[in-house]
Motif scaffolding. Sequence first.
Motif, short mmCIF file in Angstrom:
data_model
loop_
_atom_site.label_atom_id
_atom_site.label_comp_id
_atom_site.label_asym_id
_atom_site.label_seq_id
_atom_site.Cartn_x
_atom_site.Cartn_y
_atom_site.Cartn_z
N ARG A 28 43.16 29.48 15.24
CA ARG A 28 43.65 29.47 13.85
C ARG A 28 43.94 30.89 13.42
O ARG A 28 43.25 31.83 13.86
CB ARG A 28 42.59 28.88 12.90
N THR A 29 44.95 31.06 12.57
CA THR A 29 45.27 32.38 12.04
C THR A 29 45.51 32.29 10.54
O THR A 29 45.92 31.24 10.03
CB THR A 29 46.52 32.98 12.70
N LEU A 77 32.73 29.47 18.49
CA LEU A 77 33.89 29.65 17.62
C LEU A 77 33.60 30.85 16.73
O LEU A 77 32.67 30.84 15.93
CB LEU A 77 34.13 28.40 16.77
N GLN A 78 34.39 31.92 16.87
CA GLN A 78 34.13 33.17 16.18
C GLN A 78 35.32 33.56 15.31
O GLN A 78 36.46 33.46 15.75
CB GLN A 78 33.85 34.29 17.20
N ARG A 79 35.03 34.01 14.10
CA ARG A 79 36.09 34.48 13.19
C ARG A 79 36.07 36.01 13.14
O ARG A 79 35.02 36.62 13.04
CB ARG A 79 35.91 33.91 11.79
N TYR A 80 37.28 36.59 13.19
CA TYR A 80 37.44 38.03 13.07
C TYR A 80 38.42 38.33 11.95
O TYR A 80 39.45 37.68 11.82
CB TYR A 80 37.98 38.64 14.37
N ASP A 99 40.61 32.93 14.09
CA ASP A 99 39.50 32.18 14.66
C ASP A 99 39.75 32.07 16.16
O ASP A 99 40.83 31.64 16.59
CB ASP A 99 39.40 30.78 14.06
N PHE A 101 38.17 30.64 19.83
CA PHE A 101 37.22 29.77 20.52
C PHE A 101 37.02 30.32 21.92
O PHE A 101 37.97 30.47 22.70
CB PHE A 101 37.75 28.34 20.58
N SER A 197 36.24 19.45 14.07
CA SER A 197 37.49 20.17 14.27
C SER A 197 37.91 20.07 15.74
O SER A 197 37.10 20.34 16.64
CB SER A 197 37.35 21.65 13.90
#
Length: 372
Positions: A28-29, A77-80, A99, A101, A197
């Motif tokens: 995801r962006t 799942l990591q968000r930056y 996001d 994965f 998700s």
Amino acid sequence: MRPVRDVLGQIEKWWDAGETFGLATVVRTFHSAPREPGAALAVSAGGEVIGSVSGGCVEGAVYELAQQVCQTGQPVLQRYGVSDDTALSVGLTCGGIIDIFVEPVSKERFPQLAEVAAAINVGQPVGVATVIAGPGEVGARRIIWGRDAQVEAAGTLAAGDRLDQAVDDDARGMLAQGLTDVRHYGEHGERRLDELSVFVQSFAPPPRMLVFGAIDFAAAVARAGKFLGYHVTVCDARPVFATRARFPDADEVVVQWPHRYLASTPVDERTVICVLTHDPKFDVPVLEVALRTPAGYIGAMGSRRTHEDRLARLREAGLDEAELARLRSPIGLDLGARTPEETAVSVAAELIQLRWGGSGRPLTDTAGRIHH
């Protein structure tokens, strides 16, 4: 598909050798993220890295996380993004948010990798659906093959088949349009819920829409085509009309005689051809070429009198009745459309109907499954 091709050859070698490696994928962006969903980075057990998920902004942090995931066996799942704490270390200085994965991959965890890679290499459409968050098994994977495959799907996302069926329906629609994105469901596939998700990655180029005739109706059809996921080309022989300024939603604007351009450009069964010129010197030559291609949809705009005249000219050009039967004219479904925008909706409706086999009737007048 290009970001996947960048890493595919190397991860196949690791997979063939029986290694476990970490695979990080942008799922995801938000805002001005540097890479699109589907961009991938892989890290071998020995620390070799290939690919990119951010153009350099967070590669170091993702590299470490991929190594950690290989050791623990647990996907993450990591968000930056940009924050006071991470902007200069692992943040995206461009201001975007991504996001990612990160999962361990091996022959045991992804037994269909060789088949998926083979399909990608020969251009056969295939979709990979992966649970990335929510109840159940994060990392569970299901492969959805294109229409020509002998087996429709492999693997399962959850116990029971309701979630698999819901994801299969969505994945086939996304695969037909070449779309990659996250879809949300309830634990048992409920479409009204969002606790689970699933990342659906389509390995297929978007289908083409070729729009002939640089008129206001073409601009509206081009917008509708982009909305539906097509790669849109507008073509006209008149340079004063075929301009980027008049067709900002098109992927390409070509100044060339339509029949010459069509004869020289790739056309397959997913290609949509819309002839909107309703001028015999343009539309008859291009339709003569179009009706001899494998295009899945060929439509032409004009009145019924124009259509009858067009058919007579095409018969004179040597087309037989089977070829003429492929022509959809007047173009679109009968919605009573008048304006360019309404006409574009009627064309889009006909494309959707043909793709999935709908009746074109109001749903209130039908019974049974909504999704064909």
